[in-house]
Design a protein around this motif. Structure first.
Motif, PDB file in Angstrom:
ATOM      1  N   GLU A   1      95.980  40.429  17.269  1.00  0.00           N
ATOM      2  CA  GLU A   1      95.635  39.007  17.174  1.00  0.00           C
ATOM      3  C   GLU A   1      96.209  38.259  18.374  1.00  0.00           C
ATOM      4  O   GLU A   1      97.346  38.507  18.801  1.00  0.00           O
TER       5      GLU A   1
ATOM      6  N   GLY B   1      92.626  44.253  13.020  1.00  0.00           N
ATOM      7  CA  GLY B   1      92.802  43.137  13.938  1.00  0.00           C
ATOM      8  C   GLY B   1      94.196  42.564  14.010  1.00  0.00           C
ATOM      9  O   GLY B   1      94.568  41.942  15.011  1.00  0.00           O
ATOM     10  N   VAL B   2      94.997  42.750  12.958  1.00  0.00           N
ATOM     11  CA  VAL B   2      96.335  42.151  12.910  1.00  0.00           C
ATOM     12  C   VAL B   2      97.194  42.499  14.126  1.00  0.00           C
ATOM     13  O   VAL B   2      97.810  41.613  14.729  1.00  0.00           O
TER      14      VAL B   2
ATOM     15  N   ASP C   1      90.409  43.304   8.711  1.00  0.00           N
ATOM     16  CA  ASP C   1      91.591  42.468   8.908  1.00  0.00           C
ATOM     17  C   ASP C   1      92.748  43.290   9.482  1.00  0.00           C
ATOM     18  O   ASP C   1      93.354  42.923  10.502  1.00  0.00           O
ATOM     19  N   ALA C   2      93.043  44.427   8.840  1.00  0.00           N
ATOM     20  CA  ALA C   2      94.184  45.254   9.251  1.00  0.00           C
ATOM     21  C   ALA C   2      94.023  45.818  10.667  1.00  0.00           C
ATOM     22  O   ALA C   2      95.001  45.963  11.402  1.00  0.00           O
TER      23      ALA C   2
ATOM     24  N   VAL D   1      86.786  43.281  16.326  1.00  0.00           N
ATOM     25  CA  VAL D   1      88.213  43.203  16.650  1.00  0.00           C
ATOM     26  C   VAL D   1      88.438  43.177  18.152  1.00  0.00           C
ATOM     27  O   VAL D   1      89.289  42.438  18.671  1.00  0.00           O
TER      28      VAL D   1
ATOM     29  N   TRP E   1      97.507  44.026   6.208  1.00  0.00           N
ATOM     30  CA  TRP E   1      96.512  42.970   6.296  1.00  0.00           C
ATOM     31  C   TRP E   1      97.186  41.603   6.236  1.00  0.00           C
ATOM     32  O   TRP E   1      98.355  41.479   5.876  1.00  0.00           O
ATOM     33  N   SER E   2      96.419  40.591   6.585  1.00  0.00           N
ATOM     34  CA  SER E   2      96.982  39.252   6.764  1.00  0.00           C
ATOM     35  C   SER E   2      96.621  38.309   5.625  1.00  0.00           C
ATOM     36  O   SER E   2      96.110  38.716   4.579  1.00  0.00           O
TER      37      SER E   2
ATOM     38  N   CYS F   1      87.924  40.674   9.706  1.00  0.00           N
ATOM     39  CA  CYS F   1      87.861  40.506   8.256  1.00  0.00           C
ATOM     40  C   CYS F   1      86.466  40.087   7.805  1.00  0.00           C
ATOM     41  O   CYS F   1      85.898  40.685   6.879  1.00  0.00           O
TER      42      CYS F   1
ATOM     43  N   SER G   1      91.408  38.061  16.248  1.00  0.00           N
ATOM     44  CA  SER G   1      90.788  39.349  15.967  1.00  0.00           C
ATOM     45  C   SER G   1      90.857  39.750  14.499  1.00  0.00           C
ATOM     46  O   SER G   1      89.947  40.422  13.998  1.00  0.00           O
ATOM     47  N   ASP G   2      91.912  39.336  13.794  1.00  0.00           N
ATOM     48  CA  ASP G   2      92.005  39.743  12.391  1.00  0.00           C
ATOM     49  C   ASP G   2      90.950  39.039  11.543  1.00  0.00           C
ATOM     50  O   ASP G   2      90.337  39.654  10.664  1.00  0.00           O
ATOM     51  N   THR G   3      90.701  37.760  11.819  1.00  0.00           N
ATOM     52  CA  THR G   3      89.716  37.037  11.020  1.00  0.00           C
ATOM     53  C   THR G   3      88.293  37.454  11.379  1.00  0.00           C
ATOM     54  O   THR G   3      87.437  37.596  10.496  1.00  0.00           O
TER      55      THR G   3
END
Length: 313
Positions: free
Chosen positions: A23, A19-20, A16-17, A259, A51-52, A270, A265-267
């Motif tokens: 995104e 990708g944040v 997740d982190a 990613v 992270w998101s 993740c 990208s974050d999901t």
């Protein structure tokens, strides 16, 4: 077991982190400037290791499993994240999907969680898929009928359409097989057979089943990258995450491949990170990424609590 539970939670968070910061960025842009490490700023102007909502809500579910499965209490935790920044990375909610926001607004107005989720065909974003995997630890020894029912309930807090629920079902079933120690290609094949056969026994429109043909019947590893989409649509996220996980040979390779598909990208990171962390274990995750995570001590504590709970089951 311990290293794989810890691997799951840290793996999810790091994917997740990573990708944040990128995104919504395009795949073509990321081809020119690929993610290879944690980044600061970017799309949401966050520090590296942030992270998101994906991870925040994954942690809410994890904690509720430890405390005892209860749909109402889980919904309260999710609303606490929404209104009080509970389990947020740095005390701020900076990203939330439309369907999730609508559902939480209903919950806050008194709607029961069995009725709060979006039911329309156009409400099949990945907002329940991104947080569903902790159910692995609660459901692994239960009947398939019970597994599907609980997955429907938990997804349905925000996403109550059958399409999102089937996507969640496939992701959890694959993770159960990975948690049991199956080699990943075998885990994928067994999941295809189990989920496809079960879905064929219950009343689901043929049009919905057809949407899952590539996931249920084909070999996703043989699909070219150009045919893998990484939008916020639940089916796209599931396919992209399966593809990134199954076509790579390490945790870091899997999450970076996910990613760098771009868009949501974050999901994608993740969900891929959840699969890969569960499969490869904590020791396979680069320590320099762990060191940069927000609230890493809190994540370690949650990992220990989940491990202790799992040992008692």
């Amino acid at each position: 077991m311990k290293e794989h539970i810890k691997g799951f939670l840290f793996g999810t968070t790091i994917g997740d982190a990573l990708g944040v910061p990128v995104e919504f960025m395009s795949r073509s842009f990321l081809k020119r400037s690929p993610v290879v490490d944690m980044r600061s700023m970017g799309t949401h102007c966050q520090l590296a290791g942030t992270w998101s909502d994906d991870t925040s809500l994954t942690f809410c579910l994890t904690e509720q499993i430890i405390e005892g499965y209860n749909l109402e209490h889980l919904s309260e935790k999710i609303c606490k994240w929404y209104t009080q920044n509970y389990w947020s990375a740095r005390g701020e909610v900076f990203d939330i999907g439309i369907s999730t926001k609508n559902a939480l607004d209903r919950l806050l107005k008194g709607t029961h969680p069995a009725e709060s989720g979006e039911k329309g065909e156009y409400s099949n974003g990945n907002g329940s898929l991104m947080r569903i995997l902790p159910l692995v630890f609660y459901l692994k020894n239960k009947s398939i009928e019970h597994r599907f029912k609980i997955i429907q309930e938990v997804s349905g807090i925000t996403h109550a359409h059958i399409r999102s629920q089937i996507a969640c079902f496939f992701a959890v079933e694959l993770s159960i097989n990975l948690y049991k120690g199956l080699e990943k290609a075998k885990a994928y094949l067994d999941t295809q057979n189990t989920v496809r056969d079960y879905i064929n026994t219950i009343h689901i429109p043929a049009s919905e089943k057809e949407l899952f043909i590539r996931i249920f019947y084909d070999n996703i590893t043989q699909v070219h990258e150009s045919e893998i989409y990484s939008s916020g649509y639940s089916l796209h996220t599931l396919e992209a995450s399966l593809w990134a996980f199954l076509t790579t040979d390490s945790y870091s390779e899997a999450v970076l491949k996910a990613v760098n598909l771009g868009d949501d990208s974050d999901t994608t990171g993740c969900l891929t990170g959840g699969f890969a962390g569960l499969y490869y274990g904590f020791d396979a995750i680069p320590q320099e990424w762990i060191a940069q995570l927000a609230r890493k001590d809190d994540i370690m504590d949650l990992s220990e609590r989940l491990t202790n709970w799992a040992h008692k089951q």
